[in-house]
Write a protein that holds these residues in place. Structure first.
Motif: not given
Lengths: 432, 172
Positions: A113-124, A126-130, A273-280
């Protein structure tokens, strides 16, 4: 074709809800061992609920294993050999079940809610990334990570497979209801899951339930209803969530204003900053967040310090029922002004929280084309929506079920000894 | 406070009456994709993008008497129609901000039928993919709706037109 298939011998996990979780497939074992999946041990399933129900310390790791086990039982014990079920989708279903919550972050509801993120984007991601998860899935096939990601995103062509993981009566909901009831210690989340699994039948587009199993499903719907009010929507849990959200807002605002933190929010910088790399994203778990809250209790900023003390020491906001009609809204505006006069910042200390702010829901049959309801398979082969057959479900699904509360720091108001008139007016409004 | 509720009400005030929950869902999703500041979370469901959060919000607004819901029987199923009530209009007066461009956008969408808006919202859901892949997705995931090549092209043209129309809007 994947040939690495099976482990030499079956592995089992002891589990308080399902007794045993059985792993025979090598890819499942490998996925559980990845660092991205192990991270789920450090994310609580129920966020701030442990501040209300002290037993609710279970993690997304436990839940993910539970969902996997339910799907495994459905496929191996009920669906195998039945019409509409394509057994070559078995491994895909198991992996999607295991990984469906992989992208959840710490206290993810407030965080998103605070950072306007969606955990489902990060699920994708993690599954598709390195990642180690991606490497484990690629052992099955180059296109396998993409397929798993599609099932979880609900865009996989085989809708039956999707509905096992995500529908009105899916493995996810069944596990979290039973698990959350067990760990919170409440007695109303239970239902006969074994019976439901036995009466599930695969159809072209979704799982349906044999009419003879209707009463077991009624029990499940009632459990969902009870858990919603008694656990998920508990006002004290919501108070903790309100404070958590305000801490994150305050830290972000201070950072943007150039405030010099004693404990710099290093792990939050990309979130601000509104730009969160997967590692962070993966580096931030609940242990890290609680470390900051612990430290920020001693910051010079009085609001950040106070909010963190409230969270760490469980000095939560009190609440009152708030029905935001026009009359009440006028009072809320007056209250906001009075808080300012009293020197209490209403942006952080006066909060309306509504039922729609929560990530849980009731069963709703809805209208045609809205979303798929639960269907019963009648003896003549016809499908009928559950609430048309069940008087009980019809009774609870037709009711309005909304709730709004107004949260405020009662201790601050008690301390307003030098501003008696303001205090009196505030108390009058809050007491209705 | 209750800003997200107010935004949904502004959208409804602009549209007039919306017939069907599916239509309402798709209209808000499309508006969100056009960068209007709606923050309800949408997932892909059987009938395209859908938000449980929005469903709850609408239920709350009806319970508060700010939205009027009429349930009517259509051939074999129920449909719900929504309008803003006088109390709802009064509630909106507490919010002095505006979402420029939203009214036009909502009115334009309201002239379309739910089937077409389902297609438009599905195209937008997959817009990060190349057009050919989007068409393939629609063919597979929406096979029962049997959308034609022309309809898909029309959806793309419609999205461009909507985007142009809302080009100069500002944020809340």
């Amino acid at each position: 074709m994947y040939s690495g298939g099976q482990l030499d011998e079956e592995k089992v996990f002891k589990d308080p809800v399902h007794r045993y979780i059985h792993v025979r497939d090598k890819v499942i074992w490998d996925l559980i061992g990845t660092k991205e999946f192990q991270r789920l041990r450090r994310i609580k399933q129920l966020g701030t609920t442990y501040l209300t129900f002290h037993g609710a310390e279970h993690s997304r790791f436990n839940h993910s294993l539970g969902v996997y086990e339910i799907i495994r039982r459905i496929i191996d014990d009920v669906f195998v050999g039945r019409d509409h079920w394509d057994h070559s989708e078995r491994l895909l279903c198991l992996c999607a079940a295991l990984l469906h919550d992989l992208g959840h972050g710490p206290f993810s509801h407030s965080f998103e809610k605070v950072f306007r993120l969606d955990h489902e984007d990060f699920t994708q991601a993690i599954i598709l990334g390195d990642t180690e998860v991606n490497a484990a899935l690629r052992e099955v096939g180059d296109d396998f990570p993409q397929k798993v990601a599609e099932v979880i995103a609900k865009t996989y062509p085989n809708k039956l497979v999707v509905s096992l993981i995500s529908s009105q009566i899916d493995a996810d909901r069944m596990d979290y209801l039973l698990r959350d009831a067990y760990y919170t210690g409440v007695s109303y989340g239970y239902f006969d899951m074994e019976r439901i699994l036995r009466v599930m039948r695969p159809r072209e587009d979704q799982v349906v339930i044999k009419r003879s199993g209707m009463h077991a499903v009624e029990d499940y719907i009632m459990s969902r209803y009870q858990m919603y009010w008694q656990v998920y929507f508990h006002p004290v849990t919501r108070s903790a969530e309100v404070i958590l959200t305000k801490i994150l807002h305050r830290a972000k605002k201070l950072y943007e204003e150039g405030y010099r933190f004693q404990t710099k929010p290093v792990h939050f910088l990309s979130f601000f900053a509104g730009n969160v790399p997967l590692g962070d994203y993966l580096a931030l778990d609940e242990a890290v967040i609680l470390f900051y809250f612990q430290q920020w209790q001693y910051e010079r900023d009085p609001i950040l310090s106070d909010l963190c003390q409230r969270f760490v020491r469980r000095r939560l906001f009190k609440y009152t029922e708030f029905h935001p009609t026009n009359e009440q809204m006028a009072k809320l505006i007056e209250l906001t002004g009075l808080f300012k006069k009293a020197g209490i910042d209403p942006d952080y200390y006066l909060v309306v929280d509504s039922s729609s702010d929560l990530p849980y829901d009731f069963y709703r049959p809805g209208e045609e084309g809205e979303r798929l309801p639960i269907y019963l398979l009648m003896p003549n082969g016809e499908l009928r929506e559950l609430s048309r057959e069940s008087v009980l479900v019809d009774a609870i699904s037709g009711k309005r079920r909304t709730d709004h509360k107004l949260y405020f720091p009662a201790d601050f108001l008690e301390d307003l000894s030098t501003k008696r008139t303001v205090k009196k007016k505030i108390m009058e409004i809050l007491k209705g | 406070m209750l800003t997200e509720h107010a935004k949904v009400m502004k959208a409804l005030a602009a549209a007039g009456e919306i017939a069907g929950r599916k239509k309402l869902q798709k209209m808000i999703y499309i508006a969100k994709k056009l960068d209007f500041p709606f923050y309800e979370k949408f997932d892909f469901h059987f009938y395209g993008p859908y938000s449980e959060e929005l469903t709850c919000r609408i239920e709350e607004l009806c319970a508060l008497g700010f939205l009027h819901e009429v349930k009517e029987k259509k051939s074999g199923y129920m449909q719900y129609r929504y309008t803003l009530t006088e109390a709802g209009e009064q509630f909106l007066r507490h919010y002095d901000w505006d979402m420029p461009g939203l009214a036009e956008c909502m009115q334009a969408m309201n002239e379309q039928n739910a089937r077409f808006l389902e297609l438009v919202s599905t195209v937008l859901y997959f817009e990060h993919l190349p057009k050919d892949e989007v068409k393939e997705k629609i063919a597979v995931l929406k096979s029962k709706q049997r959308y034609t090549e022309e309809e898909i092209e029309e959806a793309y043209a419609y999205i461009d037109a909507l985007r142009n129309r809302c080009h100069n809007k500002t944020r809340v």
